[in-house]
Scaffold this motif. Sequence first.
Motif, short mmCIF file in Angstrom:
data_model
loop_
_atom_site.label_atom_id
_atom_site.label_comp_id
_atom_site.label_asym_id
_atom_site.label_seq_id
_atom_site.Cartn_x
_atom_site.Cartn_y
_atom_site.Cartn_z
N ASP A 125 19.29 89.40 3.11
CA ASP A 125 18.74 88.17 3.66
C ASP A 125 18.71 87.01 2.67
OD1 ASP A 125 17.99 89.25 6.27
OD2 ASP A 125 16.47 90.39 5.15
N GLU B 279 20.33 83.56 3.61
CA GLU B 279 19.60 82.90 4.71
C GLU B 279 18.24 82.40 4.24
OE1 GLU B 279 19.88 82.31 8.57
OE2 GLU B 279 21.54 81.74 7.26
N GLY C 153 21.54 85.87 11.31
CA GLY C 153 20.77 84.84 10.63
C GLY C 153 19.29 84.98 10.89
#
Length: 161
Positions: free
Chosen positions: A11, A14, A68
Amino acid sequence: MIEVRRAGVADAAELARLRGVMLADMDGAAPEPGRWSEIAATTLRERLADPLDSLAAFVVDRNAPPGGLAACAIGVIERSLGGPENPSGDVGYVFNVATDRDHRRRGCSRACMVAMLGWYRQRGVVRVELRASRDGEPLYRALGFAPTHPVTMRLVLPAPL
């Protein structure tokens, strides 16, 4: 119901992008992508890879389009010297809460913050601080945060050569 999960290494990019969303809201203008976002993503990858690190991030995944993140809250536990109100000296500091515009007003940031506050509680942190944007202030007040009045000062040192 909004599903929140603890962020992982995958992650990082993002989370760095959502930091840009937050900075745009705080500063009134979106920062240009560049070295800062690359360094942020690298730092997040390193710190999220270590389960014993004092940094945690909680996220809501974007459903459409798939992939996302829609929202995040990122914070750390800082250790300083204790005092009467906080004997351990541990202080939670939330430094990034952001929700993409198309997911706002759905409770995503609230869900991420509730998860973050739970993480702090599990670690015995009794004091949590953050800097609120005007838009975020009602959420933080609803979660129990109160304004403080000490003078905040900053010094920016020149980068080493």
